[in-house]
Design an enzyme around this catalytic site. Structure first.
Site, mmCIF file in Angstrom:
data_model
loop_
_atom_site.group_PDB
_atom_site.id
_atom_site.type_symbol
_atom_site.label_atom_id
_atom_site.label_comp_id
_atom_site.label_asym_id
_atom_site.label_seq_id
_atom_site.Cartn_x
_atom_site.Cartn_y
_atom_site.Cartn_z
ATOM 1 N N SER B 326 -14.192 -2.014 39.896
ATOM 2 C CA SER B 326 -13.567 -1.625 38.764
ATOM 3 C C SER B 326 -12.965 -2.559 37.973
ATOM 4 O O SER B 326 -12.506 -2.472 36.610
ATOM 5 C CB SER B 326 -12.348 -0.768 39.199
ATOM 6 O OG SER B 326 -12.643 0.198 39.927
ATOM 7 N N ASP B 365 -14.630 10.383 41.700
ATOM 8 C CA ASP B 365 -13.518 9.336 41.273
ATOM 9 C C ASP B 365 -12.588 9.069 42.377
ATOM 10 O O ASP B 365 -12.688 9.755 43.386
ATOM 11 C CB ASP B 365 -12.513 10.045 40.109
ATOM 12 C CG ASP B 365 -11.500 9.210 39.333
ATOM 13 O OD1 ASP B 365 -11.937 8.876 38.349
ATOM 14 O OD2 ASP B 365 -10.445 8.631 40.427
ATOM 15 N N HIS B 371 -7.715 12.601 37.125
ATOM 16 C CA HIS B 371 -6.573 12.017 36.312
ATOM 17 C C HIS B 371 -6.025 12.595 34.979
ATOM 18 O O HIS B 371 -5.301 12.275 34.352
ATOM 19 C CB HIS B 371 -7.024 10.501 35.690
ATOM 20 C CG HIS B 371 -7.293 9.507 36.683
ATOM 21 N ND1 HIS B 371 -6.228 8.578 37.332
ATOM 22 C CD2 HIS B 371 -8.434 9.101 37.540
ATOM 23 C CE1 HIS B 371 -6.931 8.114 38.257
ATOM 24 N NE2 HIS B 371 -8.101 8.302 38.446
ATOM 25 N N CYS B 384 -9.296 4.763 36.014
ATOM 26 C CA CYS B 384 -10.013 6.169 36.149
ATOM 27 C C CYS B 384 -11.499 6.191 36.157
ATOM 28 O O CYS B 384 -12.196 5.405 35.231
ATOM 29 C CB CYS B 384 -9.801 7.171 34.908
ATOM 30 S SG CYS B 384 -10.751 8.859 35.070
#
Lengths: 375, 625
Positions: B326, B365, B371, B384
């Site tokens: 991420s 996710d 989310h 997210c």
């Protein structure tokens, strides 16, 4: 008080000086003293200025001169009488060396007599010419063939014993000592030629019987560059030392080859190289001249000798001395293969000096005990 | 007198004998002339030749190894120095009985089988009369033991030598590197005259990169030697020029603080000053003792190191290529603001998974329940995945590839340490070239969360973070701050070099992303909020979790069920203070799990140490091993 009464009776007929009274030959003594002085001087330099080395060598010279003078007092006919006995003892000792000899330097050469160690082959260097001279003295010269054959056998027995030790260098010198008697006795030159041819023919056979280290020395002689760090190292460094000395030399104590350890055995077998490096060509000429003077004086003594035994013995001893000189200088300058022969009178070492001086004692005895013949 | 003599032919015999004496006298004279001629041949005709040989014998040009430059950190702490050691050397030609000597020496100094093995190996290849090392690094006691017994050992000597020493040991091994004995292949590559007396050369790290500067210029002396090769006298001396000292940008305090945070974990951390490119820390865990390599490591220890699953010799900061996870999201977010593409600017509804049209594959996710409605800010703060799946799918691999390239991904950073890896920035062309296959949209989707083909090194991540902090200006990372001449003390400081500029039309785009990254740490829903406690400055960061273990469609990832080696890597990139950053850091904790809880504290510790000076230099120095 008349001190002369205490002195030995010399040749009173010619003169009454001190040397004659002690049966000493002046010119010979002078030559030998000069050589021993040179020896001490060169040793001081090549031995790294170690005074203890000088004391030891000087002590040897004193002993050797004493022995020389002692022998000079002996009448030559006594020597003649002792010859076969001396030879016999020598052969027995050589046999004992082979049987019970102490191992030294990879070869059996020494006999331990408790107090000191003794090299019987050194005794043979004197006993051999005495024996052969004694043998030929009985009959007219030149000798007959049968007697030459017997003489050859007498030479070969101790020589083979020494070869067995193995000590090829000494064996050759002992053989030479006997052989020179043969030559002085009048061996025909054509015989000599014949023997030379025979020796050449026997070469390949002899070669196979040489020890590896001996073969290596011979091979190295022919091509020292072949093994520059091994067997050829000695001879290469020796030639560098001599050659770099030039005409005038690098000066006493200034020889880099010897002072910096490049020259091996520089106080013993290769002392001539150390000398030539520091004293140059001029020094070499001087030294060779002194040797030649001593040799020619020996020849003169031989020529003046009055009977067969003393003539042959004097001639052979003198030539043996010269052979030492020639082989050693020839070896270090690369003329002959490396054989372990010291430079007479100069190299550091005990037995050889004593043997040499004993020989000169005999020469002096021969010369000083002459009877003046009626003219 | 014998009786027979009277019947002999005296006259004939006398004549014969005189004849022979004369012949032999002549032979003696001629032989003497032969000897004298030979002497003349050697001493007069060949005098020059032999004089040259004699000089060659006597004089030797001995090289003098220059003293290697020292290496310091930014505070002046010595990282690499030269210390005297005592080596035991033997000249076999001067030793009478080598076997007996070795046995006797064994009673005075410790001689291992490995020492003997090396000694015998060197003996076979050495020239005669050259001394051969038997033991390195004698202890003081061993030196003393030998010194009193020296007379018993002709041909054995103790020789002092300067050797490289790394006082901080493991701490700096990967950053500074080490020197080792120069080998034949290396000797062929260097200036052989200059390296004539040199025994060691830089093998890795700064030691290798700055070899030319550290080494210096060889000197030499004409010495008089004896046949044993022993130097007796110096005739002429030309002193060497010592190598230059290096002052690194590294800060041992940051390095130590960060290293200690790793405890038993493996991983890497790179911290740098975004404006100057100064590398403040370069950690790769686990590490090793570089001093072991200086005079040759024993094969057992070396095998243990190379066989270890933790790979201590592997510099993860430069050679570790990890999926960024991420941590790639802020860069993609910036791309979405800058680039024009279908569906730009739209909010995304996150149900906990993403599906491509016409495909049943669910891209999950990390938050199973989803989310909800997500905008760019929330997508970065809460990380997210679904938002970025869609973003990536919409932008397409070509736009993503081209944009990320501006941050230095997929290329060497140009740091002054050899052998950094490039990582991998995939593109359509790359896949066609390397895999001979077309690009699939699904692969783009994975890139949205930093998975798939995308690989980065920790160093690249640090540079990318710094570039973000700099709002687009990319600086080449630098280990060395300045080079100092040890004699004149003249110092040459290296200027920062610009590696590139990320072109963004609206500067506000930068602030949007930086704000989101700040909220990652400081907002209560941020993924790295755990480190915000008591922070005295603003950190802009981004967590990441890189998958090591691929999950099947219907499986869920439960950390405690998965073998440690297959757990996710935890990542965190950050810069601080967020407005005008002075430090940018990238950290990875291998198999550490979640970035926010594992990697972020490491980064904060490094930042606190650097920005607040929490660790006084003195305590750091006291902890020297």
């Amino acid at each position: 008080m008349d001190l002369s009464a205490l002195l030995p009776t010399g040749n009173r007929q010619t003169s009454d000086n001190l040397l004659d009274r002690w049966h000493i030959d002046g010119p010979l003594l002078a030559g030998l003293v000069v050589l021993s002085a040179a020896s001490l001087m060169i040793l001081y330099s090549s031995g790294g200025q170690d005074m203890s080395l000088i004391y030891r060598q000087a002590l040897r010279f004193v002993m050797a001169f004493a022995i020389m003078i002692a022998i000079a007092q002996i009448q030559p006919h006594h020597l003649e009488r002792w010859s076969p006995w001396l030879y016999g003892v020598g052969v027995v000792l050589l046999t004992m060396v082979l049987l019970a000899g102490e191992i030294g330097k990879g070869a059996q050469r020494w006999l331990d007599l408790g107090l000191f160690r003794f090299q019987p082959s050194e005794l043979m260097k004197i006993a051999m010419p005495m024996m052969i001279a004694w043998f030929f003295a009985e009959q007219s010269l030149p000798p007959r063939t049968s007697r030459i054959a017997i003489a050859a056998a007498l030479i070969m027995v101790p020589v083979l014993l020494i070869v067995k030790q193995p000590d090829l260098g000494t064996a050759i010198l002992v053989a030479a000592a006997g052989f020179f008697v043969l030559l002085f006795a009048g061996l025909y030159w054509r015989w000599l030629l014949l023997m030379f041819v025979a020796a050449c023919a026997a070469m390949p056979f002899l070669w196979n019987h040489l020890h590896d280290y001996q073969k290596k020395r011979v091979l190295t002689f022919f091509d020292p560059e072949n093994d520059p760090l091994g067997a050829g190292y000695h001879i290469i460094q020796s030639e560098i030392a001599i050659g770099s000395g030039g005409v005038y030399g690098k000066g006493w104590l200034n020889g880099t080859q010897s002072q910096l350890d490049f020259l091996p055995e520089r106080s013993t077998d290769f002392i001539f190289s150390a000398f030539a490096e520091e004293f140059g060509f001029i020094g070499v000429c001087l030294l060779v001249s002194i040797y030649l003077f001593v040799v020619l004086r020996g020849m003169y003594i031989a020529a003046m000798a009055q009977d067969t035994f003393t003539r042959l013995l004097a001639g052979a001893l003198t030539m043996t001395f010269f052979i030492y000189v020639f082989v050693n200088i020839g070896m270090v300058t690369g003329l002959v293969p490396v054989v372990g022969v010291p430079l007479p009178m100069i190299s550091f070492g005990g037995t050889s000096v004593v043997t040499l001086m004993a020989g000169f004692g005999i020469l002096m005895s021969i010369h000083s005990h002459r009877k003046l013949l009626p003219t | 007198m014998r009786v027979q003599i009277t019947i002999k032919d005296h006259l004939r015999e006398g004549k014969l004998f005189t004849n022979r004496v004369v012949i032999f006298a002549v032979i003696c004279i001629l032989s003497s002339l032969v000897l004298v001629s030979r002497a003349a041949y050697l001493q007069i005709m060949n005098h020059d030749h032999f004089t040259t040989l004699s000089q060659d014998n006597r004089l030797n040009i001995a090289p003098i190894e220059p003293v290697r430059g020292l290496i310091y950190d930014r505070n002046g702490v010595v990282l690499a120095q030269n210390v005297p050691i005592y080596n035991l050397k033997i000249t076999p030609e001067q030793v009478g009985n080598l076997k007996a000597t070795l046995t006797a020496l064994g009673n005075l100094v410790e001689i291992t089988d490995a020492d003997l093995e090396r000694f015998n190996k060197l003996r076979r290849s050495n020239r005669p009369f050259k001394s051969i090392p038997l033991r390195f690094r004698l202890t003081d006691r061993e030196v003393a033991n030998f010194a009193v017994n020296r007379h018993r050992f002709p041909g054995v000597d103790i020789e002092p030598e300067l050797t490289r020493h790394y006082p901080l040991g493991e701490l700096m091994a990967h950053a500074v590197g080490y020197v080792g004995r120069i080998d034949e292949a290396e000797f062929q590559k260097v200036d052989q005259v200059n390296y004539d007396g040199t025994s060691h050369i830089g093998k890795t790290g700064v030691e290798k990169y700055y070899e030319d500067i550290l080494h210096g210029q060889v000197g030499h002396q004409e010495v008089e030697i004896n046949a044993a090769g022993r130097i007796l006298r110096v005739v002429n001396k030309y002193p060497p020029t010592p190598g230059q000292n290096l002052h690194l940008n590294l800060d041992v305090r940051v390095q130590r603080a960060a290293s200690e945070m790793y405890k038993e974990n493996n991983g890497a951390l790179v911290a740098m000053d975004p404006y100057s490119g100064a590398v403040l820390a370069m950690v790769s865990m686990p590490s090793f003792d570089p001093n072991l390599f200086v005079n040759g490591i024993d094969s057992k220890t070396y095998k243990e190191m190379t066989a270890s699953p933790d790979q201590p010799l592997y510099n993860r900061a430069l050679h570790g290529q990890y999926p960024p996870g991420s941590t790639i999201k802020p860069f993609l977010g910036l791309a979405s603001l800058e680039l024009t593409y279908p569906g730009k600017g739209a909010n995304v509804f996150c149900p906990g998974y993403f599906m491509l049209p016409g495909d049943s594959h669910r891209y999950r996710d990390w938050k199973k329940e989803g989310h909800g409605i997500v905008d760019l800010d929330k997508a970065i703060v809460e990380s997210c995945d679904v938002f970025f799946y869609e973003l990536a799918a919409n932008m397409g691999i070509d736009r993503i590839s081209a944009f990320l390239k501006q941050f230095g991904f997929g290329a060497r950073t140009g740091i002054d340490v050899p052998t950094e890896f490039t990582g991998l920035l995939p593109s359509r062309e790359w896949k066609q070239r390397e895999r001979n296959a077309g690009w699939f949209l699904g692969e783009t989707v994975n890139i949205g969360i930093g998975q798939g083909y995308l690989l980065v090194t920790p160093l690249q991540m640090a540079v990318a973070a710094a570039t973000m902090g700099n709002r687009g200006l990319r600086i080449t990372p630098r280990m060395v701050n300045s080079i100092q001449d040890p004699l004149s003390h003249e110092t040459q400081t290296l200027e920062p070099t610009k590696a590139g500029q990320v072109e963004i039309t609206d500067p506000a785009s930068w602030e949007k992303i930086v704000t989101a990254m700040t909220r990652v740490v400081h907002f209560y829903r941020g993924t790295a909020k755990g480190i915000s406690n008591g922070l005295q400055y603003h950190i802009a960061g981004k967590t990441g979790t890189a998958q090591v273990f691929g999950l099947k469609q219907d499986e869920t990832y439960k950390e405690k069920d998965v073998d440690k080696k297959l757990r996710d890597h935890a990542l965190f990139i950050a810069f601080a203070p967020a407005g005008e950053p002075r430090i940018a850091v990238a950290a990875i904790v291998e198999n550490g799990g979640h970035g926010g809880s594992v990697a972020a504290p490491v980064v904060r510790k490094a930042m606190d140490t650097y920005l607040l000076g929490e660790e006084p230099l003195a305590t750091t120095l006291l902890q020297e091993p």
